[in-house]
Design an enzyme around this catalytic site. Sequence first.
Site, short mmCIF file in Angstrom:
data_model
loop_
_atom_site.label_atom_id
_atom_site.label_comp_id
_atom_site.label_asym_id
_atom_site.label_seq_id
_atom_site.Cartn_x
_atom_site.Cartn_y
_atom_site.Cartn_z
N GLY A 5 0.82 -1.22 0.00
CA GLY A 5 0.00 0.00 0.00
C GLY A 5 0.85 1.26 0.00
N GLY A 7 -0.38 4.34 0.14
CA GLY A 7 -1.22 5.46 0.60
C GLY A 7 -0.51 6.22 1.71
N PHE A 8 -1.29 6.88 2.54
CA PHE A 8 -0.67 7.72 3.58
C PHE A 8 0.22 6.90 4.51
CE2 PHE A 8 -4.14 10.64 2.47
CZ PHE A 8 -3.41 11.81 2.36
N GLY A 9 -0.26 5.73 4.94
CA GLY A 9 0.52 4.94 5.90
C GLY A 9 1.74 4.30 5.26
N VAL A 73 -1.93 -7.40 -3.93
CA VAL A 73 -1.65 -8.49 -2.98
C VAL A 73 -2.96 -9.21 -2.70
CG1 VAL A 73 -0.91 -9.02 -0.63
CG2 VAL A 73 0.36 -7.36 -1.99
N GLU A 169 -18.57 17.98 1.79
CA GLU A 169 -17.71 18.70 0.84
C GLU A 169 -18.21 18.55 -0.59
OE1 GLU A 169 -13.48 19.05 3.11
OE2 GLU A 169 -13.84 17.14 2.16
N ASP A 307 -6.10 2.86 7.91
CA ASP A 307 -7.56 2.64 7.91
C ASP A 307 -7.96 1.19 8.14
OD1 ASP A 307 -8.03 5.26 7.41
OD2 ASP A 307 -8.96 4.98 5.44
N GLN A 319 -4.24 11.28 9.52
CA GLN A 319 -3.19 11.45 10.54
C GLN A 319 -2.82 10.15 11.27
OE1 GLN A 319 -0.85 13.53 11.52
NE2 GLN A 319 -1.36 14.80 9.78
C1 LIG Z 1 -13.13 10.85 -0.32
C2 LIG Z 1 -12.28 10.80 0.91
C3 LIG Z 1 -12.02 11.98 1.61
C4 LIG Z 1 -11.23 11.96 2.76
N1 LIG Z 1 -10.98 13.15 3.40
C5 LIG Z 1 -10.17 13.16 4.46
C6 LIG Z 1 -9.83 14.39 5.09
O1 LIG Z 1 -10.30 15.46 4.71
N2 LIG Z 1 -8.96 14.35 6.14
C7 LIG Z 1 -8.41 13.18 6.57
O2 LIG Z 1 -7.61 13.18 7.50
N3 LIG Z 1 -8.73 12.00 6.00
C8 LIG Z 1 -9.58 11.96 4.95
N4 LIG Z 1 -9.88 10.77 4.36
C9 LIG Z 1 -9.36 9.52 4.94
C10 LIG Z 1 -7.92 9.30 4.57
O3 LIG Z 1 -7.72 9.50 3.19
C11 LIG Z 1 -7.55 7.88 4.98
O4 LIG Z 1 -7.74 7.79 6.37
C12 LIG Z 1 -6.10 7.55 4.63
O5 LIG Z 1 -5.93 7.56 3.24
C13 LIG Z 1 -5.73 6.18 5.19
O6 LIG Z 1 -4.42 5.86 4.82
P1 LIG Z 1 -4.01 4.35 4.56
O7 LIG Z 1 -2.56 4.37 4.27
O8 LIG Z 1 -4.51 3.51 5.66
O9 LIG Z 1 -4.82 3.93 3.28
P2 LIG Z 1 -4.85 4.57 1.83
O10 LIG Z 1 -4.32 5.94 1.82
O11 LIG Z 1 -6.22 4.33 1.33
O12 LIG Z 1 -3.83 3.67 1.02
C14 LIG Z 1 -4.05 2.32 0.77
C15 LIG Z 1 -3.21 1.93 -0.42
O13 LIG Z 1 -3.20 0.52 -0.52
C16 LIG Z 1 -3.37 0.13 -1.85
N5 LIG Z 1 -3.97 -1.20 -1.82
C17 LIG Z 1 -5.15 -1.56 -1.29
N6 LIG Z 1 -5.33 -2.89 -1.38
C18 LIG Z 1 -4.22 -3.37 -1.97
C19 LIG Z 1 -3.81 -4.67 -2.33
N7 LIG Z 1 -4.57 -5.74 -2.08
N8 LIG Z 1 -2.63 -4.81 -2.96
C20 LIG Z 1 -1.84 -3.74 -3.22
N9 LIG Z 1 -2.18 -2.48 -2.88
C21 LIG Z 1 -3.35 -2.30 -2.25
C22 LIG Z 1 -4.29 1.19 -2.43
O14 LIG Z 1 -4.15 1.25 -3.84
C23 LIG Z 1 -3.76 2.44 -1.74
O15 LIG Z 1 -2.73 3.07 -2.46
C24 LIG Z 1 -10.69 10.75 3.21
C25 LIG Z 1 -10.93 9.57 2.52
C26 LIG Z 1 -11.71 9.60 1.38
C27 LIG Z 1 -11.97 8.32 0.62
#
Ligand SMILES: Cc1cc2nc3c(=O)[nH]c(=O)nc-3n(C[C@H](O)[C@H](O)[C@H](O)COP(=O)(O)OP(=O)(O)OC[C@H]3O[C@@H](n4cnc5c(N)ncnc54)[C@H](O)[C@@H]3O)c2cc1C
Length: 429
Positions: A5, A7-9, A73, A169, A307, A319
């Site tokens: 992943g 994403g943010f984490g 994955v 929003e 998440d 965050q």
């Molecule tokens: C529309 C929307 C608006 C939001 N607005 C806010 C906001 O204003 N403020 C705020 O703080 N938070 C906001 N959030 C929440 C915030 O974006 C999430 O809490 C944050 O992105 C979580 O980070 P993460 O790393 O857990 O997951 P993510 O950032 O979702 O990253 C997960 C990553 O894993 C990858 N992935 C998933 N499954 C697989 C797999 N099986 N194999 C390979 N890769 C995979 C995905 O492609 C992605 O790149 C919002 C979310 C959404 C959807």
Amino acid sequence: MLVVGGGFGGLTATRALSRAPAEVTLVDRGNHHLFQPLLYQVATGVLSEGEIAPPLRGVLHKQANARVLLAEVTGIDLEARTASAIGSDGAPHVLPYDTLVVAAGAGGSYFGHDEWEPFAPGLKNLGDALRVRARILGAFERADGSGDPGERTASLTFVIVGAGPTGVEVTGQISELARHALRPDYRSVDTASARIVLVEAGDTVLAGFPEGLQRRAAHDLDQMGVEIRLSSTATNIDPDGVDITDADGAKERIACRTVIWAAGVQASPLARTLGEAAGAEVDRAGRIAVQADCTLPGHPEVFAIGDMVSLDHLPGVAQPAIQEGHYVAKVIRARLGGDDPPPRFKYRDKGTMAVIGRNRAVVDAFGVKLGGRPALLAWAVIHIAYLVGWGNRFVTLLRWFMALAFRSRGERAFAVARPDRAAAVDDRA
Ligand SMILES: Cc1cc2nc3c(=O)[nH]c(=O)nc-3n(C[C@H](O)[C@H](O)[C@H](O)COP(=O)(O)OP(=O)(O)OC[C@H]3O[C@@H](n4cnc5c(N)ncnc54)[C@H](O)[C@@H]3O)c2cc1C
């Protein structure tokens, strides 16, 4: 070391390991990091997709110890210490690891009504944002091109389900589009007559915000001509509209062509996979309970963050994912250096915020509660700071200035679906 992943984490953890004596493979099913908090701006024509989705390879090109793999994955074998994945070409991969960080995020949930998804797209990824943009802008086109008053009314009716930050929003932006940005461009319809309905099962908009800011947001939405239906749930969604039922059981049918789903979140299925394999609890939202150092019970070599996990009742926002990403990198660096592990993960609450419309926003951060223009300014500064890439920051600032100063929406292109073209040609024949 394997990170699932970007994403943010996952991206935070990978970057925080740049100086560690480790080889890091970051695997993501997409080729980009996605700044989800601004997805609604892509959906409503303020920003383009590239501005909120830099390529992972580009972001990491200077990090010599990191490589990127585009693959999904599909399974994790905790005993063999391997992850199985499917590449973008369909080829299977088996990815060995000594340390694993899983940060696969969450997706949408239709509360057991997946059949609503085609009529009520959510907003979780770039594809969703472009689909929602096509729905919204396509509805104005349909209204303008139709001679049928009923069709026009349905096309100019927008229902948003869920009044959390994303729902609020996107609702605010649809109002901006209808009442201001699009109005000069249409001749046959007055886009400002659009009906915009925000449906929320709870008894307030922006649950989780302080009461004063909830009231302020509801007042702002009301001023922007949005109908707010609290304590109401969507009980059916089909191509012609939505059925909603309020707390007293009263039912209402809203004929509309555009429904946007901003309710319900379900953790990545990888959370359940890990939970079952490690014997860890998985909650109703599909999130795995991790230990205080973000590891799985009995598996100190496996971290899960963001998440997809439940830890200390933290909300599913950016965050916790970012701070957990930094934290696990710290634990890993300490292990590699033979140092004592850092104390348990401790979250620092940096607040919460949402934009409602032009000069309308609410911010609750560091003990300060703001509304209106100061809140919008604080929101913009914080979001720019967290966007990835200086180019994106500059272009985004410019777009926001244009949107604020001229109410312009520069990204209104969408692909037109022509499902019945062949049928129309057949009919003529
Ligand atoms: C529309 C929307 C608006 C939001 N607005 C806010 C906001 O204003 N403020 C705020 O703080 N938070 C906001 N959030 C929440 C915030 O974006 C999430 O809490 C944050 O992105 C979580 O980070 P993460 O790393 O857990 O997951 P993510 O950032 O979702 O990253 C997960 C990553 O894993 C990858 N992935 C998933 N499954 C697989 C797999 N099986 N194999 C390979 N890769 C995979 C995905 O492609 C992605 O790149 C919002 C979310 C959404 C959807």
